[in-house]
Design a protein around this motif. Structure first.
Motif, PDB file in Angstrom:
ATOM      1  N   VAL A 183      47.213  41.466  58.958  1.00  0.00           N
ATOM      2  CA  VAL A 183      46.362  41.372  60.149  1.00  0.00           C
ATOM      3  C   VAL A 183      44.989  41.967  59.857  1.00  0.00           C
ATOM      4  O   VAL A 183      43.950  41.382  60.185  1.00  0.00           O
ATOM      5  CB  VAL A 183      47.010  42.088  61.354  1.00  0.00           C
ATOM      6  N   ARG A 184      44.967  43.134  59.230  1.00  0.00           N
ATOM      7  CA  ARG A 184      43.681  43.783  58.932  1.00  0.00           C
ATOM      8  C   ARG A 184      42.855  42.929  57.978  1.00  0.00           C
ATOM      9  O   ARG A 184      41.631  42.814  58.127  1.00  0.00           O
ATOM     10  CB  ARG A 184      43.918  45.162  58.319  1.00  0.00           C
ATOM     11  N   THR A 185      43.511  42.338  56.991  1.00  0.00           N
ATOM     12  CA  THR A 185      42.803  41.480  56.044  1.00  0.00           C
ATOM     13  C   THR A 185      42.108  40.329  56.760  1.00  0.00           C
ATOM     14  O   THR A 185      40.946  40.010  56.487  1.00  0.00           O
ATOM     15  CB  THR A 185      43.788  40.923  54.997  1.00  0.00           C
ATOM     16  N   ILE A 186      42.824  39.726  57.691  1.00  0.00           N
ATOM     17  CA  ILE A 186      42.268  38.572  58.403  1.00  0.00           C
ATOM     18  C   ILE A 186      41.214  39.008  59.416  1.00  0.00           C
ATOM     19  O   ILE A 186      40.103  38.457  59.472  1.00  0.00           O
ATOM     20  CB  ILE A 186      43.393  37.775  59.087  1.00  0.00           C
ATOM     21  N   ARG A 187      41.540  40.022  60.210  1.00  0.00           N
ATOM     22  CA  ARG A 187      40.643  40.446  61.282  1.00  0.00           C
ATOM     23  C   ARG A 187      39.347  41.077  60.765  1.00  0.00           C
ATOM     24  O   ARG A 187      38.270  40.864  61.331  1.00  0.00           O
ATOM     25  CB  ARG A 187      41.362  41.444  62.191  1.00  0.00           C
ATOM     26  N   GLU A 188      39.442  41.862  59.689  1.00  0.00           N
ATOM     27  CA  GLU A 188      38.279  42.628  59.248  1.00  0.00           C
ATOM     28  C   GLU A 188      37.524  42.003  58.082  1.00  0.00           C
ATOM     29  O   GLU A 188      36.382  42.384  57.823  1.00  0.00           O
ATOM     30  CB  GLU A 188      38.707  44.048  58.877  1.00  0.00           C
ATOM     31  N   VAL A 189      38.155  41.075  57.405  1.00  0.00           N
ATOM     32  CA  VAL A 189      37.503  40.502  56.225  1.00  0.00           C
ATOM     33  C   VAL A 189      37.252  39.007  56.373  1.00  0.00           C
ATOM     34  O   VAL A 189      36.134  38.528  56.174  1.00  0.00           O
ATOM     35  CB  VAL A 189      38.345  40.755  54.949  1.00  0.00           C
ATOM     36  N   VAL A 190      38.292  38.275  56.733  1.00  0.00           N
ATOM     37  CA  VAL A 190      38.204  36.816  56.697  1.00  0.00           C
ATOM     38  C   VAL A 190      37.530  36.240  57.937  1.00  0.00           C
ATOM     39  O   VAL A 190      36.563  35.482  57.834  1.00  0.00           O
ATOM     40  CB  VAL A 190      39.609  36.206  56.504  1.00  0.00           C
ATOM     41  N   GLU A 191      38.028  36.599  59.106  1.00  0.00           N
ATOM     42  CA  GLU A 191      37.494  36.022  60.339  1.00  0.00           C
ATOM     43  C   GLU A 191      36.032  36.373  60.601  1.00  0.00           C
ATOM     44  O   GLU A 191      35.263  35.500  61.052  1.00  0.00           O
ATOM     45  CB  GLU A 191      38.370  36.420  61.525  1.00  0.00           C
ATOM     46  N   PRO A 192      35.572  37.613  60.352  1.00  0.00           N
ATOM     47  CA  PRO A 192      34.153  37.910  60.594  1.00  0.00           C
ATOM     48  C   PRO A 192      33.205  37.036  59.774  1.00  0.00           C
ATOM     49  O   PRO A 192      32.065  36.815  60.176  1.00  0.00           O
ATOM     50  CB  PRO A 192      34.023  39.384  60.186  1.00  0.00           C
ATOM     51  N   ARG A 193      33.686  36.533  58.645  1.00  0.00           N
ATOM     52  CA  ARG A 193      32.857  35.663  57.805  1.00  0.00           C
ATOM     53  C   ARG A 193      33.063  34.186  58.130  1.00  0.00           C
ATOM     54  O   ARG A 193      32.403  33.328  57.541  1.00  0.00           O
ATOM     55  CB  ARG A 193      33.176  35.911  56.325  1.00  0.00           C
ATOM     56  N   GLY A 194      33.969  33.906  59.041  1.00  0.00           N
ATOM     57  CA  GLY A 194      34.227  32.512  59.417  1.00  0.00           C
ATOM     58  C   GLY A 194      34.824  31.687  58.295  1.00  0.00           C
ATOM     59  O   GLY A 194      34.610  30.468  58.235  1.00  0.00           O
ATOM     60  N   LEU A 195      35.587  32.338  57.413  1.00  0.00           N
ATOM     61  CA  LEU A 195      36.137  31.630  56.252  1.00  0.00           C
ATOM     62  C   LEU A 195      37.451  30.940  56.593  1.00  0.00           C
ATOM     63  O   LEU A 195      38.303  31.512  57.280  1.00  0.00           O
ATOM     64  CB  LEU A 195      36.377  32.617  55.102  1.00  0.00           C
TER      65      LEU A 195
END
Length: 229
Positions: free
Chosen positions: A135-147
């Protein structure tokens, strides 16, 4: 050219195994005797260098492997003429401020890799301890960059039954990531765990029943990823 980042904050989820075997299967599909260089490159930005150690133990890998963990030259590595697909193996710990310079060289390398990413591949083993790091990987890294990203359930042992697998699939759907969940599940085989020490990749496994099934999982996953990029 397509660049794929294999990422999860949790260590031990199989990032290096997925990186190396996806690279092997894709290279097997694309390589031609007339190629000046292999069409597939695996890049390691992991200071532990699991993929590089793996490559060092191999006599002759069919694809290229580059160590960018100390060079900070992701852009150069992914722009080698003739390379058509890149798979990037990342560290098991992404820091308190993922992808930022506050994490030093590791943060800068991860940020640089994400800047050139076409798809983030997120392995998740079927165990609750992997849920929150994912969850942290997606919420804090992936989603903020719109990847764009794909979640891959990895290291599932069918002998354990379907309970953990179903629970993990349900968790992913509850989080709203059902469309990001790969249909392919990478099953657990001893041949995968031994491969790094033996210096072989999935396309080089012996032609027995278990090895062929192990290889089939990565062929299916490669096809799924190709449909998304």
């Amino acid at each position: 050219m397509a660049t794929h980042i294999v990422l999860n904050q949790k260590g031990g989820v199989g990032k290096s195994t997925i990186t190396m075997n996806l690279a092997a299967v894709k290279n097997d599909a694309l390589a031609s005797p007339t190629d000046d260089v292999p069409p597939v490159l695996a890049v390691s930005i992991d200071p532990q260098g699991s993929a590089v150690w793996w490559a060092d133990r191999a006599e002759d890998l069919p694809f290229m492997v580059a160590d960018a963990a100390t060079e900070g030259e992701i852009s150069r590595a992914v722009n080698i003429p003739g390379v058509r697909h890149v798979y990037v193996d990342t560290p098991g710990w992404i820091g308190d401020h993922p992808g930022s310079s506050e994490n030093g060289l590791g943060g800068l390398l991860l940020s640089e890799a994400l800047d050139v990413s076409d798809l983030v591949i997120i392995p998740i083993p079927p165990e609750p301890l992997a849920f929150q790091p994912t969850v942290r990987t997606i919420r804090e890294v992936v989603e903020p960059r719109g990847l764009p990203f794909i979640l891959v359930i990895n290291n599932w042992d069918p002998r354990d039954g379907d309970v953990d697998l179903t629970q993990t699939q349900g968790f992913i759907r509850e989080m709203g990531w059902g469309t990001n969940l790969a249909n392919t599940v990478i099953r657990r085989y001893k041949v995968h765990t031994r491969a790094a020490a033996q210096g072989v990749v999935v396309t080089e496994y012996d032609a027995n029943r278990a090895s062929l099934q192990a290889r089939q999982d990565f062929h299916k996953l490669t096809d799924e990823i190709s449909e998304r990029v």
